[in-house]
Design a protein around this motif. Structure first.
Motif, PDB file in Angstrom:
ATOM      1  N   GLU A  46       2.647   7.414  -7.597  1.00 10.54           N
ATOM      2  CA  GLU A  46       3.529   6.333  -7.168  1.00 10.54           C
ATOM      3  C   GLU A  46       4.963   6.840  -7.029  1.00 10.54           C
TER       4      GLU A  46
ATOM      5  N   ASP B 269       3.086  -1.777   5.575  1.00  8.56           N
ATOM      6  CA  ASP B 269       2.205  -1.303   4.510  1.00  8.56           C
ATOM      7  C   ASP B 269       0.995  -0.594   5.101  1.00  8.56           C
TER       8      ASP B 269
ATOM      9  N   LYS C  36      -9.923   0.854  -1.513  1.00  9.50           N
ATOM     10  CA  LYS C  36      -8.540   1.342  -1.460  1.00  9.50           C
ATOM     11  C   LYS C  36      -8.234   2.234  -2.656  1.00  9.50           C
TER      12      LYS C  36
ATOM     13  N   ASP D 232      -2.739   1.131   3.783  1.00 11.51           N
ATOM     14  CA  ASP D 232      -3.706   1.337   2.703  1.00 11.51           C
ATOM     15  C   ASP D 232      -4.455   2.638   2.954  1.00 11.51           C
TER      16      ASP D 232
ATOM     17  N   GLN E 173       3.474   3.589  -2.748  1.00 16.60           N
ATOM     18  CA  GLN E 173       3.936   2.468  -3.567  1.00 16.60           C
ATOM     19  C   GLN E 173       3.073   2.270  -4.806  1.00 16.60           C
ATOM     20  N   TYR E 174       1.751   2.156  -4.610  1.00 21.54           N
ATOM     21  CA  TYR E 174       0.863   1.820  -5.722  1.00 21.54           C
ATOM     22  C   TYR E 174      -0.329   2.758  -5.738  1.00 21.54           C
ATOM     23  N   LYS E 175      -0.822   3.026  -6.926  1.00 20.76           N
ATOM     24  CA  LYS E 175      -2.098   3.700  -7.109  1.00 20.76           C
ATOM     25  C   LYS E 175      -3.101   2.638  -7.532  1.00 20.76           C
ATOM     26  N   ILE E 176      -4.052   2.351  -6.648  1.00 20.15           N
ATOM     27  CA  ILE E 176      -4.972   1.236  -6.858  1.00 20.15           C
ATOM     28  C   ILE E 176      -6.193   1.671  -7.648  1.00 20.15           C
TER      29      ILE E 176
ATOM     30  N   LEU F  39      -4.815   4.231  -2.540  1.00 24.49           N
ATOM     31  CA  LEU F  39      -3.354   4.203  -2.612  1.00 24.49           C
ATOM     32  C   LEU F  39      -2.818   3.210  -1.582  1.00 24.49           C
ATOM     33  N   ASN F  40      -1.589   2.775  -1.836  1.00 26.77           N
ATOM     34  CA  ASN F  40      -0.859   1.956  -0.867  1.00 26.77           C
ATOM     35  C   ASN F  40       0.482   2.617  -0.614  1.00 26.77           C
TER      36      ASN F  40
ATOM     37  N   GLN G  99      -8.407   5.097  -9.738  1.00 26.56           N
ATOM     38  CA  GLN G  99      -8.189   6.297 -10.528  1.00 26.56           C
ATOM     39  C   GLN G  99      -9.272   7.325 -10.214  1.00 26.56           C
TER      40      GLN G  99
END
Length: 402
Positions: free
Chosen positions: A111, A93, A284, A95, A269-272, A286-287, A274
């Motif tokens: 994502e 992973d 953070k 970050d 993977q994820y949008k943490i 994005l991941n 906005q």
């Protein structure tokens, strides 16, 4: 001659009509008309059909079980010199975070997007940094002017020292003449040619010339000290230029780092956070996962783990793609035993201490199929315990076309 009934019952029976109803008559007619019942002739046939269907179902179940067992044996062969364990595909992973506290200006990836190393994923606002950069550039200009002034002052001090040295030479020449005159006057005075007054005057002139020489020498030393001070001022001015240039470089680096880039090839993977959100330093956004660093972690009992070597060959078969056999190498073996995860093994197996082993897929192979790599897929890893053992045909490497 008719004989009268002898009892009261007989008389009532003769007088009253018959009490038989219509139902009794119909029942008698029906019983008289219907023939006696016989058992059905096809009962034995029905029973035979029922048993035949049951036998067919049992035979189908037996065949299906045999096929399933044969397939399972082919997919999970019991091999000598090898061990296996189940696990899931995992990746590293990463970050994507802001270096400095700032507002998110634009997010360029969503994502599930596949990104390349160096691709800009997020742009942070840089208004404050731009203002700081302009201020630092102005300070550098001031420092450059100070350097020029310090250099000019150093040249002036060096000129003053040269003038002081020339004055010393002049004063020494005057002193030498005064000493010669004094010597002649002393000789003449001893011969009663000059007066004592002239001797006193020449002695005073000699002392004055000596003092003038010392004064000129002190001026030379003062000029040298002024030169050293000017040099220190010049060094300080040049250091200020270097400091302002370092500040400019730091601010420019911060501006460059405000464009958050993907450090490696991978998938978001994820949008943490906005857009337009204000993040603290290290916040953070994005991941993502590094698809060039993929492995599968599985567990082996102590008897098998003791025979596994670092760098041992391994094969990975995914449940989602059983037709593929992916090569890998053992890159980690736990040095401390632990309980098997409850979600993986049975209750009896959980009571045994197991060792965690990690098999990593080669990075060069992953780079050829980056867009096809998916994490979280379950599968089975086979590892070679005996270096001399040969992989069976069903575990020969089979990869998707490039």
């Amino acid at each position: 001659m008719n004989t009268a009934p002898t009892t009261e019952t007989d008389r009532i029976a003769e007088v009253l009509p018959s009490r038989k109803g219509p139902r009794d008559g119909a029942a008698e007619k029906s019983s008289a008309a219907s023939p006696p019942q016989k058992p059905p002739a096809n009962a034995a046939i029905a029973r035979r059909k029922k048993w035949f269907r049951l036998l067919v179902i049992l035979a189908f179940i037996a065949v299906a079980g045999a096929v399933a067992f044969y397939t399972w044996q082919n997919l999970h062969p019991k091999m000598v010199g090898f061990a296996s364990g189940n696990g899931r595909i995992e990746a590293t992973d990463i970050d994507i975070a802001a270096k400095l506290a700032a507002r998110i200006e634009k997010i360029f990836a969503g994502e599930g997007d596949f990104v390349r190393a160096g691709q800009v994923l997020v742009q942070m606002q840089t208004d404050t940094l731009e203002a700081q950069l302009n201020e630092a550039r102005a300070q550098r200009e001031m420092a450059v002017h100070d350097v020029n002034a310090s250099e000019a002052q150093l040249v002036a001090k060096q000129s003053e020292k040269a003038a002081a040295i020339a004055t010393v030479a002049q004063r020494e020449a005057n002193w030498d003449a005064a000493k010669r005159r004094l010597a002649r006057t002393e000789q003449l005075t001893s011969q009663k040619v000059d007066t004592p007054q002239q001797l006193d005057d020449d002695r005073a002139a000699d002392h004055a010339a000596d003092a003038a020489v010392k004064t000129a020498q002190a001026q030379v030393e003062a000029a040298q000290a002024a030169i050293e001070a000017a040099r220190a001022q010049l060094v300080r001015a040049k250091s200020a230029v270097v400091a302002t240039e370092a500040t400019i470089a730091r601010i420019e680096a911060d501006i460059t780092d405000s464009a958050l880039k993907a450090p490696r090839d991978g998938r978001v993977q994820y949008k943490i956070a906005q857009e337009r959100e204000v993040l603290p330093a290290g916040g953070k956004v994005l991941n993502m996962v590094d698809l060039a660093d993929v492995n599968m972690t599985f567990f082996l009992p102590e008897k098998q783990a003791g025979h596994v070597n670092m760098g041992a060959e391994a094969r990975i078969i995914l449940d989602a793609a059983p037709e593929l056999v992916i090569p890998a190498k053992v890159t980690f073996i736990a040095d401390v035993a632990q309980f098997t995860p409850k979600t993986v093994e049975t209750k009896e197996e959980r009571q045994k201490l197991m060792f965690r082993v990690k098999a990593t897929i080669p990075a060069d192979l992953l780079r050829k199929h980056l867009e096809k790599v998916k994490t979280g897929l379950p599968g089975v890893t086979y590892v070679k315990l005996d270096p001399k053992a040969q992989w069976p045909a069903n575990l020969a490497v089979k990869l998707p076309p490039e």
